[in-house]
Design a protein around this motif. Structure first.
Motif, PDB file in Angstrom:
ATOM      1  N   TYR A 169     -34.145 -37.293  -2.556  1.00  0.00           N
ATOM      2  CA  TYR A 169     -34.408 -35.507  -1.639  1.00  0.00           C
ATOM      3  C   TYR A 169     -33.420 -34.786  -2.014  1.00  0.00           C
ATOM      4  O   TYR A 169     -32.646 -35.152  -2.523  1.00  0.00           O
ATOM      5  N   VAL A 170     -34.065 -33.619  -2.961  1.00  0.00           N
ATOM      6  CA  VAL A 170     -33.014 -32.278  -2.860  1.00  0.00           C
ATOM      7  C   VAL A 170     -34.046 -31.375  -2.404  1.00  0.00           C
ATOM      8  O   VAL A 170     -35.330 -31.472  -1.646  1.00  0.00           O
ATOM      9  N   CYS A 171     -33.519 -30.608  -2.910  1.00  0.00           N
ATOM     10  CA  CYS A 171     -34.091 -28.948  -2.636  1.00  0.00           C
ATOM     11  C   CYS A 171     -34.686 -27.987  -3.562  1.00  0.00           C
ATOM     12  O   CYS A 171     -34.145 -28.256  -5.025  1.00  0.00           O
ATOM     13  N   LEU A 172     -36.031 -27.766  -3.553  1.00  0.00           N
ATOM     14  CA  LEU A 172     -36.501 -26.626  -4.179  1.00  0.00           C
ATOM     15  C   LEU A 172     -37.021 -25.433  -4.189  1.00  0.00           C
ATOM     16  O   LEU A 172     -37.307 -25.164  -3.163  1.00  0.00           O
ATOM     17  N   SER A 173     -36.316 -24.272  -4.741  1.00  0.00           N
ATOM     18  CA  SER A 173     -36.432 -23.132  -4.252  1.00  0.00           C
ATOM     19  C   SER A 173     -37.149 -22.128  -5.770  1.00  0.00           C
ATOM     20  O   SER A 173     -36.133 -22.229  -6.578  1.00  0.00           O
ATOM     21  N   ASP A 174     -36.864 -21.281  -4.806  1.00  0.00           N
ATOM     22  CA  ASP A 174     -37.127 -19.457  -6.254  1.00  0.00           C
ATOM     23  C   ASP A 174     -35.217 -19.300  -6.429  1.00  0.00           C
ATOM     24  O   ASP A 174     -34.691 -19.781  -5.333  1.00  0.00           O
ATOM     25  N   PRO A 175     -35.254 -18.949  -8.094  1.00  0.00           N
ATOM     26  CA  PRO A 175     -33.683 -18.468  -7.774  1.00  0.00           C
ATOM     27  C   PRO A 175     -32.722 -17.855  -7.437  1.00  0.00           C
ATOM     28  O   PRO A 175     -32.276 -17.935  -7.085  1.00  0.00           O
ATOM     29  N   GLN A 176     -34.177 -16.375  -6.760  1.00  0.00           N
ATOM     30  CA  GLN A 176     -33.555 -15.770  -5.737  1.00  0.00           C
ATOM     31  C   GLN A 176     -33.020 -15.986  -4.710  1.00  0.00           C
ATOM     32  O   GLN A 176     -32.842 -15.269  -4.080  1.00  0.00           O
ATOM     33  N   LEU A 183     -26.452 -23.751  -3.188  1.00  0.00           N
ATOM     34  CA  LEU A 183     -26.883 -24.448  -2.116  1.00  0.00           C
ATOM     35  C   LEU A 183     -25.113 -25.182  -1.196  1.00  0.00           C
ATOM     36  O   LEU A 183     -25.416 -26.419  -1.575  1.00  0.00           O
ATOM     37  N   ASP A 184     -24.724 -24.836  -0.573  1.00  0.00           N
ATOM     38  CA  ASP A 184     -23.868 -24.874  -0.087  1.00  0.00           C
ATOM     39  C   ASP A 184     -24.443 -25.081   1.929  1.00  0.00           C
ATOM     40  O   ASP A 184     -25.444 -24.758   1.887  1.00  0.00           O
ATOM     41  N   LEU A 185     -24.391 -25.799   2.715  1.00  0.00           N
ATOM     42  CA  LEU A 185     -24.878 -26.137   4.091  1.00  0.00           C
ATOM     43  C   LEU A 185     -24.834 -24.866   4.904  1.00  0.00           C
ATOM     44  O   LEU A 185     -25.712 -24.550   5.282  1.00  0.00           O
ATOM     45  N   ILE A 240     -38.301 -29.535   0.861  1.00  0.00           N
ATOM     46  CA  ILE A 240     -36.726 -30.273   0.249  1.00  0.00           C
ATOM     47  C   ILE A 240     -38.160 -31.460   0.167  1.00  0.00           C
ATOM     48  O   ILE A 240     -39.334 -31.528   0.775  1.00  0.00           O
ATOM     49  N   LEU A 241     -38.228 -32.178  -1.152  1.00  0.00           N
ATOM     50  CA  LEU A 241     -38.934 -33.036  -2.121  1.00  0.00           C
ATOM     51  C   LEU A 241     -38.347 -33.926  -2.552  1.00  0.00           C
ATOM     52  O   LEU A 241     -36.825 -33.699  -2.256  1.00  0.00           O
ATOM     53  N   PRO A 242     -39.148 -35.167  -2.545  1.00  0.00           N
ATOM     54  CA  PRO A 242     -38.243 -36.012  -3.450  1.00  0.00           C
ATOM     55  C   PRO A 242     -37.832 -35.521  -4.540  1.00  0.00           C
ATOM     56  O   PRO A 242     -38.987 -34.771  -5.346  1.00  0.00           O
ATOM     57  N   ALA A 243     -36.924 -36.024  -5.762  1.00  0.00           N
ATOM     58  CA  ALA A 243     -36.732 -35.646  -6.826  1.00  0.00           C
ATOM     59  C   ALA A 243     -37.062 -35.606  -8.635  1.00  0.00           C
ATOM     60  O   ALA A 243     -37.277 -34.564  -8.544  1.00  0.00           O
ATOM     61  N   GLN A 244     -38.339 -36.475  -8.431  1.00  0.00           N
ATOM     62  CA  GLN A 244     -39.139 -36.656  -9.720  1.00  0.00           C
ATOM     63  C   GLN A 244     -39.787 -35.620  -9.516  1.00  0.00           C
ATOM     64  O   GLN A 244     -40.087 -34.718 -10.543  1.00  0.00           O
ATOM     65  N   SER A 253     -41.865 -24.128 -13.877  1.00  0.00           N
ATOM     66  CA  SER A 253     -42.529 -22.997 -13.383  1.00  0.00           C
ATOM     67  C   SER A 253     -40.614 -22.677 -13.492  1.00  0.00           C
ATOM     68  O   SER A 253     -39.821 -23.256 -14.462  1.00  0.00           O
ATOM     69  N   SER A 254     -40.254 -21.765 -13.074  1.00  0.00           N
ATOM     70  CA  SER A 254     -39.326 -21.091 -13.103  1.00  0.00           C
ATOM     71  C   SER A 254     -38.739 -21.391 -11.358  1.00  0.00           C
ATOM     72  O   SER A 254     -36.982 -21.225 -11.692  1.00  0.00           O
ATOM     73  N   LEU A 255     -38.581 -22.415 -11.023  1.00  0.00           N
ATOM     74  CA  LEU A 255     -38.111 -22.965 -10.106  1.00  0.00           C
ATOM     75  C   LEU A 255     -36.661 -23.595  -9.880  1.00  0.00           C
ATOM     76  O   LEU A 255     -36.578 -24.817 -11.242  1.00  0.00           O
ATOM     77  N   VAL A 256     -36.373 -23.459  -9.367  1.00  0.00           N
ATOM     78  CA  VAL A 256     -34.837 -24.544  -9.644  1.00  0.00           C
ATOM     79  C   VAL A 256     -34.557 -25.365  -7.885  1.00  0.00           C
ATOM     80  O   VAL A 256     -34.720 -25.577  -7.034  1.00  0.00           O
ATOM     81  N   VAL A 257     -34.024 -26.975  -8.967  1.00  0.00           N
ATOM     82  CA  VAL A 257     -33.538 -28.514  -8.395  1.00  0.00           C
ATOM     83  C   VAL A 257     -32.473 -27.675  -7.921  1.00  0.00           C
ATOM     84  O   VAL A 257     -31.341 -27.776  -8.738  1.00  0.00           O
ATOM     85  N   SER A 258     -31.639 -27.944  -6.038  1.00  0.00           N
ATOM     86  CA  SER A 258     -30.376 -28.283  -5.894  1.00  0.00           C
ATOM     87  C   SER A 258     -30.493 -29.215  -5.593  1.00  0.00           C
ATOM     88  O   SER A 258     -31.472 -29.984  -4.492  1.00  0.00           O
ATOM     89  N   GLU A 259     -29.182 -29.564  -5.063  1.00  0.00           N
ATOM     90  CA  GLU A 259     -29.122 -31.023  -3.970  1.00  0.00           C
ATOM     91  C   GLU A 259     -28.367 -30.396  -3.127  1.00  0.00           C
ATOM     92  O   GLU A 259     -27.862 -29.582  -3.230  1.00  0.00           O
TER      93      GLU A 259
END
Length: 299
Positions: A169-176, A183-185, A240-244, A253-259
């Motif tokens: 699992y990872v986190c997906l978001s818009d850069p803004q 991404l910290d706790l 939060i969603l699966p990394a693949q 898209s312009s979305l970014v993946v964060s651990e």
């Protein structure tokens, strides 16, 4: 059932599972009057109404509920035995297979599975059933579906499992949403989140957060993952969603993946089917085709 007619047993089992004369007729490729006639014969043999019309269709009586497990198991064993004595030819197969998937599975796995199956068996039908994880084991036991692909383990005693691949699992978001910062706790807990309903079976990260006392603000809950890119684009929401699939969404898209800022163990996606079903050549071909198709994708 003295001098049992196999077609009567099939009718009983399907009527019990579908609760519908119409659906039973469709799956048996007969007319509705034929199903009604079969039901009248069953009622005579068992001296019981067996099914009565109710708000949710044809409701089984107490006698029908008692008969169903034995008739279902006996039918499956007999059909597997008969099938094993015949040569199975995928090229001439016209049967319908039912596969339970999440919308993530539809997006990422179905485009691999369907061409693989149709290359060998162009005449088959594949029906995709929207996965409800809490009902998956019952669906397999009742024959509602031939197989389930999911990430949450199904621990029923009469279900077999084939591992397909591992993900995390990872986190997906818009850069803004992160303002260019990692991404910290603290940012994770202070942010606003969109979550996908637990019926999908993707709730491992939630279990870890509950265990470790990690809190977050849920601003939106949705039933499917597929709409996430449109929701996250231009918003401050986190998901939060699966990394693949997150990587696929980000690439388009312009979305970014964060651990994730806390450890969540990886999970295994697996194929589940009823114990003993592999003895039937058609079923075995279906399962092996799925494993091969997804294995090619993740090789």
């Amino acid at each position: 059932m003295a001098h049992a007619d196999l077609n009567l047993v099939r009718t009983f089992v399907l009527l019990y599972e579908t609760r519908s004369v119409t659906l039973t007729a469709q799956r048996l490729f007969v007319t509705q009057p034929s199903v009604s006639y079969a039901l009248s014969r069953l009622r005579e043999q068992f001296d019981d109404r067996l099914f009565v019309r109710g708000r949710n269709g044809m409701e089984p009586t107490v006698t029908a509920r008692q008969l169903y497990p034995a008739l279902r198991d006996g039918l499956q064993q007999l059909e597997a035995t008969l099938a094993s004595g015949r040569d199975f030819n995928p090229a001439s197969c016209t049967r319908r297979f039912r596969l339970a998937l999440t919308d993530l599975g539809e997006m990422s796995l179905l485009p691999r599975i369907l061409p693989r199956l149709h290359a060998e068996a162009p005449g088959i039908e594949l029906e995709v059933v929207a996965l409800e994880i809490d009902r998956a084991s019952d669906w397999l036991a009742s024959g509602k579906v031939n197989a389930v692909i999911c990430s949450r383990p199904l621990n029923a005693a009469d279900v077999d499992r084939r591992a397909l691949f591992e993900d995390r699992y990872v986190c997906l978001s818009d850069p803004q949403a992160l303002g260019g910062e990692p991404l910290d706790l603290a940012r994770f807990s202070a942010g606003r989140h969109v979550v996908v309903a637990s019926a999908s079976g993707h709730d491992l990260a939630d279990e870890v957060m509950r265990r470790d006392g990690i809190e977050r603000k849920v601003s939106l809950e949705i039933p499917h993952f597929s709409v996430l890119p449109q929701i996250l684009q231009g918003s401050d929401l986190l998901a939060i969603l699966p990394a693949q699939i997150a990587s696929d969404f980000a690439a388009r898209s312009s979305l970014v993946v964060s651990e994730l800022p806390f450890p969540v163990p990886p999970f295994e996606v697996a194929l589940y089917y009823q114990t003993g079903a592999e003895r039937a050549p058609a079923q075995r071909w279906f399962y092996e085709g799925i494993v091969a198709a997804i294995g090619d994708q993740h090789a």
